[in-house]
Design an enzyme around this catalytic site. Structure first.
Site, mmCIF file in Angstrom:
data_model
loop_
_atom_site.group_PDB
_atom_site.id
_atom_site.type_symbol
_atom_site.label_atom_id
_atom_site.label_comp_id
_atom_site.label_asym_id
_atom_site.label_seq_id
_atom_site.Cartn_x
_atom_site.Cartn_y
_atom_site.Cartn_z
ATOM 1 N N SER A 110 0.858 -1.177 0.018
ATOM 2 C CA SER A 110 -0.137 0.227 0.100
ATOM 3 C C SER A 110 0.817 1.212 -0.184
ATOM 4 O O SER A 110 2.077 1.305 0.422
ATOM 5 C CB SER A 110 -0.889 -0.247 1.196
ATOM 6 O OG SER A 110 -1.697 1.272 1.408
ATOM 7 N N TYR A 142 -1.869 -1.180 10.445
ATOM 8 C CA TYR A 142 -1.961 -1.109 9.061
ATOM 9 C C TYR A 142 -0.642 -0.845 8.350
ATOM 10 O O TYR A 142 -0.247 -1.434 7.631
ATOM 11 C CB TYR A 142 -3.228 -0.462 8.510
ATOM 12 C CG TYR A 142 -3.485 -0.482 6.956
ATOM 13 C CD1 TYR A 142 -3.780 -1.661 6.318
ATOM 14 C CD2 TYR A 142 -3.161 0.362 6.188
ATOM 15 C CE1 TYR A 142 -4.089 -2.034 5.266
ATOM 16 C CE2 TYR A 142 -3.241 0.214 4.813
ATOM 17 C CZ TYR A 142 -3.883 -0.952 4.257
ATOM 18 O OH TYR A 142 -4.103 -1.086 2.901
#
Length: 259
Positions: free
Chosen positions: A145, A158
């Site tokens: 990401s 995350y």
């Protein structure tokens, strides 16, 4: 005549998180190119719907319900794929969860562990059990990401997991190159998926305003689409990327060049 992406015909690809968003878009694209696609997802409804869509378009697909954090389910996924299609040629490790938006001192240990179990351990387990079945010329793409290259407050689990995904992918790339298996990493920026929407709802009650603000972050001034990330994944899996290994491909509309 140069035949782009001919190599996918009759080959088999496993896509985790393949029932929605970027995983679904990648599954549809690979099926369109002639691959047998195995959709691994916790959601039976999403997985079955994606398989149905592929089959209605004349493609070949199967759904195997899988929680990627559970080792026995990963083993079953690999075994059932071999039983159904006879090979594993491509793999897109796409499954992920965001966790909570909490500051470090408030972050629940069990939530932190679950994020790492799904986002990192799930990728490690699938590579561990699938690689022995993969031949030279096979390829793997792991999904990181933009948050694997930057960080923000309240994003400890995350962001940390996606940084770990990049390290895992690069280490796997260095190891598996000797077997003729390429590993690369794709790092999407803002893309309108169910997971992104859930994360936005954790941040604010005014999601529309937040989305307008996020859309201004990339230099392209918009969200990406699942199909745009899927195209990048297919490229990295393909023979056109035959000299690319251990690379982190940013598909973020230019978010990462803004400082």
């Amino acid at each position: 005549m140069f035949r782009v992406f001919e190599e996918f015909k009759g080959k088999t690809a496993i896509i985790t998180g393949g029932g929605t968003g970027i995983g679904r878009a990648t599954a549809l694209r690979l099926a369109e190119l002639g691959a047998n696609v195995v959709i691994a997802s916790r959601s039976e409804a999403d997985g079955v719907a994606t398989v149905r869509e592929i089959e209605e378009l004349g493609g070949s697909a199967a759904f195997i319900q899988t929680d990627v954090a559970k080792e026995e389910q990963i083993i079953a996924l690999v075994n059932q794929t071999i039983e159904r299609f006879g090979s594993i040629d491509y793999m897109y490790n796409n499954s992920a969860i965001t966790g909570d938006n909490e500051l470090l001192e408030d972050y629940k240990t069990e939530t932190f562990d679950r994020v790492f179990d799904v986002n990192v351990r799930g990728q490690q387990l699938l590579m561990k059990y699938a690689v022995p079945h993969m031949k030279p010329g096979s390829a793997i793409v792991n999904c990181a990401s933009l948050h694997g290259t930057i960080a923000m407050a309240g994003d400890v689990a995350y962001s940390a997991s996606k940084h770990a995904v990049i390290g895992l992918g690069k280490s796997a790339a260095a190891e598996l190159a000797a077997k003729g298996i390429r590993v690369n990493i794709v790092a999407p920026g803002p893309v309108p998926t169910k997971m992104m929407r859930r994360y936005e709802e954790l941040l604010t009650d005014d999601v529309d305003a937040l989305e307008q603000a996020i859309a201004q972050l990339p230099v392209l001034k918009r969200y990406g689409t699942p199909e745009e990330v899927a195209n990048a994944v297919v490229f990295l899996l393909s023979d056109m990327a035959s000299y690319i290994v251990g690379h982190v491909l940013m598909v973020d509309g230019g978010c990462s060049i803004i400082r």
